[in-house]
Write a protein that holds these residues in place. Structure first.
Motif: not given
Length: 476
Positions: A95-97, A109-117
């Motif tokens: 997700f980071a890359l 623009s990017d999300l404000t909530t971190a993506p997750r598994a």
């Protein structure tokens, strides 16, 4: 009030209270009264024991959505597997890359909530409110139709008891539908790879997720490196979530079109009455099979077909954009083309659970023109660049039309003209809006008795003097 003064409805309701209470048993006196009503007490007790849990939890309108959640989680969590720390770390890195690469491919623009598994069970919990919102019109229609069909099949001497148990009968249909919906959602949780995999915005706004438990199944026969596959799927999921977070109107637009389609669904009363004539509530498998097969949902009306066409266009437009943006973001990957093709084929065919959803709700969520929509977005990108392309999501009236999918030259010309600062050409919508505003202005003048300068000039011929002096040119 004596026992003799009670109506059949009141007697039946009292019996139901006894059955639905703790233990669900009847005393000798109740058994005798049931026999006098022509009801088999043993059969009725069996029915009550079978459905007691569903009745106790029935929500508003008799539809027990708790049964949906229970059934879905039962299937989603049946293997008991969680997510290992290694999988969480791998997908966190993917997700980071993918976030960095995606920022080069889109102006959104990017999300404000971190993506997750997510585990399968967590996906069920996160998406259940949207499934319920979409399915509720169908569930209500089936429950109401079942009640009406059973009432029409009951003999005259039983009508009073059936009327007294109307809510109970409605709950039977609603509870069975809710449980069946839960089974479909549970099966879907075994197939979906990401939050946006189904195409509609199931996840909460601005959230992205991948299901590691299903990731291995998706890539098993592709012979593609897991790192490349994870990066590609992460980019697609982030693009989907970014789009719905950016275009705030889009989520409501999609869901409202789905629910509008669902509200147009009417149960085939002939098929349901035929089923009700032999329906045994203690053996609800026949009704469950009818729900699964879609036999109770008649062919679509013309209005529904038109609604479905609009929805398919919208979903194809969304996924076509995601396809192009994700492809641009992952063009460094050697297998990017193969992965994109695998995703497109998977969406075109759909899995068994998605097909079950189509039978249950009457709605297919597969966009039929995904390739054409992706080709349109590619042509727009090549002609005007990513910023102008992504600006089309700012307002609903800027969205590409089906004609634009057929031939992108028109929308490209509009974007190029806008970049040069030229006013857009008038179209039918502009003419209709102008006529509507003019009509509203006329109505307002009629109500207030006021006139405009043009009205005054017309009535006076433009030559008669006013109280302020002789007539002359009026200021604009």
């Amino acid at each position: 009030m004596s026992d003799d003064d009670r109506s059949p409805e009141e007697e039946f309701q009292e019996l139901l209270r006894g059955l639905l209470g703790e233990g669900g048993t009847l005393g000798p006196e109740q058994l005798e009264r049931l026999s006098g009503m022509g009801v088999d007490p043993a059969m009725l007790q069996q029915v009550m024991r079978h459905l007691q849990g569903a009745f106790a939890g029935g929500g508003e309108g008799g539809i027990d959505w708790g049964a949906t959640r229970t059934q879905a989680l039962h299937l989603a969590n049946k293997d008991g597997h969680g997510i290992s720390s290694g999988d969480r770390q791998d997908f966190s890195q993917a997700f980071a890359l993918a976030t960095l690469w995606l920022s080069e491919a889109t102006a959104i623009s990017d999300l404000t909530t971190a993506p997750r598994a997510l585990t399968r069970g967590a996906w069920v919990e996160a998406t259940l409110p949207v499934w319920q919102e979409m399915a509720e019109p169908v569930a209500t229609s089936i429950a109401d139709a079942l009640t009406a069909a059973l009432e029409s099949q009951a003999p005259e001497e039983m009508q009073g008891m059936i009327a007294g148990a109307g809510r109970l009968m409605r709950t039977v249909g609603g509870s069975l539908f809710a449980a069946q919906l839960g089974a479909v959602i549970g099966k879907l949780s075994l197939e979906v790879v990401s939050g946006g995999d189904v195409g509609i915005p199931l996840m909460p706004d601005g959230e992205a997720a991948i299901l590691p438990q299903n990731f291995a199944d998706f890539g098993r026969d592709l012979e593609i490196d897991d790192d490349q596959l994870a990066l590609s799927l992460a980019a697609r999921e982030l693009a989907h979530a970014r789009l719905f977070r950016h275009a705030r109107w889009l989520r409501l637009h999609v869901i409202s079109q789905v629910t509008d389609f669902a509200r147009g669904i009417h149960v085939d009363t002939d098929a349901l009455e035929e089923l009700a004539s032999r329906f045994d509530p203690s053996e609800p498998e026949e009704l469950r099979r009818a729900l699964e097969s879609g036999v109770l949902l008649p062919q679509r009306s013309e209005a529904q077909t038109a609604a479905l066409t609009r929805l398919e266009h919208l979903l194809a437009t969304i996924e076509g954009w995601v396809d192009v943006v994700a492809a641009d973001a992952t063009n460094r990957l050697p297998s990017a083309g193969r992965i994109s093709e695998a995703v497109r084929r998977r969406r075109a065919v759909g899995g068994p659970a998605e097909q079950a959803m189509a039978s249950l709700v009457g709605l297919e969520l597969r966009p039929r023109r995904l390739r054409e929509a992706a080709a349109m977005w590619r042509a727009i990108t090549d002609a005007v660049g990513r910023d102008a392309r992504d600006s089309l999501w700012d307002y609903p009236d800027l969205m590409p039309t089906p004609d634009d999918v057929d031939d992108p030259t028109g929308i490209i010309a509009r974007l190029q003209a806008r970049a040069r600062g030229e006013a857009p050409e008038r179209d039918e919508m502009d003419d209709a809006l102008e006529a509507l505003l003019a009509s509203a202005a006329d109505d307002a003048r009629s109500e207030t008795g006021t006139t405009t300068d043009a009205d005054d000039a017309g009535s006076s011929g433009g030559h008669e003097p006013t109280d302020d002096g002789p007539a002359g040119p009026r200021p604009v």
